[in-house]
Scaffold this motif. Structure first.
Motif, PDB file in Angstrom:
ATOM      1  N   ASN A 112       0.808  -1.225   0.000  1.00  0.00           N
ATOM      2  CA  ASN A 112       0.000   0.000   0.000  1.00  0.00           C
ATOM      3  C   ASN A 112       0.838   1.271   0.000  1.00  0.00           C
ATOM      4  OD1 ASN A 112       0.788   0.222   2.629  1.00  0.00           O
ATOM      5  ND2 ASN A 112      -1.203  -0.398   3.494  1.00  0.00           N
ATOM      6  N   THR A 126      -0.328   5.783 -12.345  1.00  0.00           N
ATOM      7  CA  THR A 126       0.428   6.770 -11.558  1.00  0.00           C
ATOM      8  C   THR A 126       1.395   7.544 -12.460  1.00  0.00           C
ATOM      9  OG1 THR A 126       0.279   5.460  -9.541  1.00  0.00           O
ATOM     10  CG2 THR A 126       2.037   7.084  -9.629  1.00  0.00           C
ATOM     11  N   SER A 175     -11.203   1.107 -10.572  1.00  0.00           N
ATOM     12  CA  SER A 175     -10.996   0.747  -9.151  1.00  0.00           C
ATOM     13  C   SER A 175      -9.550   0.987  -8.761  1.00  0.00           C
ATOM     14  CB  SER A 175     -11.308  -0.730  -8.908  1.00  0.00           C
ATOM     15  OG  SER A 175     -12.517  -1.072  -9.488  1.00  0.00           O
ATOM     16  N   TRP A 178      -8.769   4.754  -8.245  1.00  0.00           N
ATOM     17  CA  TRP A 178      -9.298   5.366  -7.006  1.00  0.00           C
ATOM     18  C   TRP A 178      -8.631   4.787  -5.752  1.00  0.00           C
ATOM     19  CZ3 TRP A 178     -11.269   9.909  -6.954  1.00  0.00           C
ATOM     20  CH2 TRP A 178     -11.943  10.380  -8.082  1.00  0.00           C
ATOM     21  N   LEU A 179      -8.281   3.505  -5.822  1.00  0.00           N
ATOM     22  CA  LEU A 179      -7.567   2.904  -4.688  1.00  0.00           C
ATOM     23  C   LEU A 179      -6.203   3.579  -4.517  1.00  0.00           C
ATOM     24  CD1 LEU A 179      -7.710   0.727  -2.516  1.00  0.00           C
ATOM     25  CD2 LEU A 179      -6.767  -0.901  -4.162  1.00  0.00           C
ATOM     26  N   LYS A 181      -5.495   6.569  -5.393  1.00  0.00           N
ATOM     27  CA  LYS A 181      -5.768   7.920  -4.872  1.00  0.00           C
ATOM     28  C   LYS A 181      -5.852   7.855  -3.338  1.00  0.00           C
ATOM     29  CE  LYS A 181      -7.319  12.219  -4.765  1.00  0.00           C
ATOM     30  NZ  LYS A 181      -6.405  13.348  -4.994  1.00  0.00           N
ATOM     31  N   ASN A 182      -6.501   6.786  -2.863  1.00  0.00           N
ATOM     32  CA  ASN A 182      -6.642   6.589  -1.425  1.00  0.00           C
ATOM     33  C   ASN A 182      -5.278   6.511  -0.735  1.00  0.00           C
ATOM     34  OD1 ASN A 182      -8.234   5.911   0.970  1.00  0.00           O
ATOM     35  ND2 ASN A 182      -7.301   3.888   0.758  1.00  0.00           N
ATOM     36  N   TYR A 183      -4.286   5.957  -1.438  1.00  0.00           N
ATOM     37  CA  TYR A 183      -2.934   5.835  -0.878  1.00  0.00           C
ATOM     38  C   TYR A 183      -2.050   7.036  -1.222  1.00  0.00           C
ATOM     39  CZ  TYR A 183      -3.985   0.943   0.241  1.00  0.00           C
ATOM     40  OH  TYR A 183      -4.522  -0.199   0.751  1.00  0.00           O
ATOM     41  N   GLY A 184      -2.626   8.065  -1.799  1.00  0.00           N
ATOM     42  CA  GLY A 184      -1.847   9.264  -2.126  1.00  0.00           C
ATOM     43  C   GLY A 184      -0.870   9.051  -3.275  1.00  0.00           C
ATOM     44  N   ARG A 185      -1.201   8.108  -4.176  1.00  0.00           N
ATOM     45  CA  ARG A 185      -0.273   7.773  -5.249  1.00  0.00           C
ATOM     46  C   ARG A 185      -0.751   8.202  -6.638  1.00  0.00           C
ATOM     47  NH1 ARG A 185       4.804   7.130  -3.550  1.00  0.00           N
ATOM     48  NH2 ARG A 185       4.753   6.134  -1.515  1.00  0.00           N
ATOM     49  N   VAL A 190      -7.751  12.391 -10.916  1.00  0.00           N
ATOM     50  CA  VAL A 190      -7.859  10.931 -11.075  1.00  0.00           C
ATOM     51  C   VAL A 190      -8.480  10.525 -12.424  1.00  0.00           C
ATOM     52  CG1 VAL A 190      -8.805   8.790 -10.102  1.00  0.00           C
ATOM     53  CG2 VAL A 190      -7.857  10.526  -8.579  1.00  0.00           C
TER      54      VAL A 190
END
Ligand code: GLN
Length: 323
Positions: A112, A126, A175, A178-179, A181-185, A190
């Motif tokens: 993660n 990314t 998916s 957005w996942l 994005k959740n980890y700031g990557r 987005v």
């Protein structure tokens, strides 16, 4: 170090014989999760090899424009390496093999902290988010497609039908984006980053163009056809390392062990192989094995390597002579 000399006619013969021998290879299946790809003629087949002096040996369907798909990840990884440098790419994306399929969500959950490598879907999305100029979708696309041209020596463009087909069905990649994005990557908008990724995968490319791109990497960043230094020589081993470690996803170790050449595949049926200092090779045929790698293109690249008796880890210097 021992030097091995091979002649240009040996190379030409290896490519021609390989084409004749591999043409009839059956097995595998076109990608069907992207509807456009399911309908491509499965018999198409081409091999193109380019030397550092620009000499190209091309046989079969080497002018057919097929979907570049995941091979595009190599080209955009080069762009972000150019724009940010090797250190920042390691920090912001990573350079680790996932050992999992190209579109794995599990791989993101396991690591993660990082999208792993720019050569799987997560890291490639990314990478698209990192492409400069930030926040400018059109400017980013220009940078991506101009970089394709610089690496391949000729222009390429999106196959609109493929782009629509991918955009309509890329739920898994949504998916992933957005996942991350959740980890700031994801380092830009987005949906924009995902759209750029989808668009670059939908570019139509020929085996001849990919062979030139591979040769540009093999030639330390200098395009052998145009003579332009596209990227700094010190980035060439970085991109070849990424290709070596994850180019065939969960099958990468087996591939490198048996073929002796770092290579990257795409679900459009393309394979790009880099033998540093010696040549770049591309092969194309649509039917894929279960990991998403072209069956006939893999056989072709392996066959050229074994006919020439070459391997990236052989520890010999290779000299290509004109005779
Ligand atoms: N566009 C494809 C995807 O994102 C590319 C995958 C591939 O070539 N392995 O699923």
């Amino acid at each position: 170090m021992e030097t091995k000399t091979i002649t240009k006619s040996q190379i030409r013969e290896a490519v021609e014989q390989t084409y004749a021998e591999c043409k009839g290879i059956q097995g595998g299946k076109n990608a069907d999760y992207i509807p456009y790809l399911a309908n491509i003629d499965p018999e198409l087949f081409g091999i193109s090899l380019t030397l550092p002096d620009g000499t190209t040996y091309a046989v079969g369907d080497t002018e057919y424009k097929f979907g570049i798909e995941s091979v595009s990840k190599v080209l955009t990884a080069i762009l972000v390496l150019k724009q940010y440098g090797a250190e920042a790419v390691l920090k912001q994306i990573g350079a680790d093999a996932t050992g999992l399929p190209f579109n794995s969500i599990f791989a993101i959950l396991l690591e993660n902290d990082h999208p792993s490598t720019p050569l799987v879907n997560a890291g490639a999305i990314t990478a698209c988010s990192m492409v400069q100029p930030q926040g400018d979708s059109w400017g980013k696309w220009e940078a991506i497609i101009n970089n394709f041209r610089d690496l391949c020596a000729t222009e390429s463009e999106v196959i609109d039908e493929l782009y629509r087909s991918e955009s309509d069905t890329n739920f898994n990649n949504r998916s992933i984006a957005w996942l991350l994005k959740n980890y700031g990557r994801i380092y830009d908008d987005v949906p924009m980053s995902l759209d750029l990724y989808t668009r670059q995968c939908s570019v139509g490319i020929t085996a001849r163009q990919l062979g030139v791109c591979a040769a540009t990497i093999a030639n330390g960043g200098k395009n052998p056809v145009t003579g332009v230094q596209v990227f700094a020589p010190e980035l060439a081993p970085k991109i070849t390392t990424l290709i070596s470690s994850v180019g065939f996803y969960q099958n990468t170790g087996d591939w490198l062990y048996t073929s002796g050449i770092p290579a990257k595949s795409g679900v459009g049926g393309g394979v790009l192989g880099v033998l540093p200092g010696v040549f770049g090779i591309a092969a194309f045929a649509p039917p894929l094995d279960p990991a998403g790698n072209s069956v006939r293109a893999q056989a072709a690249v392996k066959s050229v390597m074994s006919k020439l008796g070459l391997g990236v880890f052989d520890g010999v210097a290779v000299n290509v002579s004109d005779e």
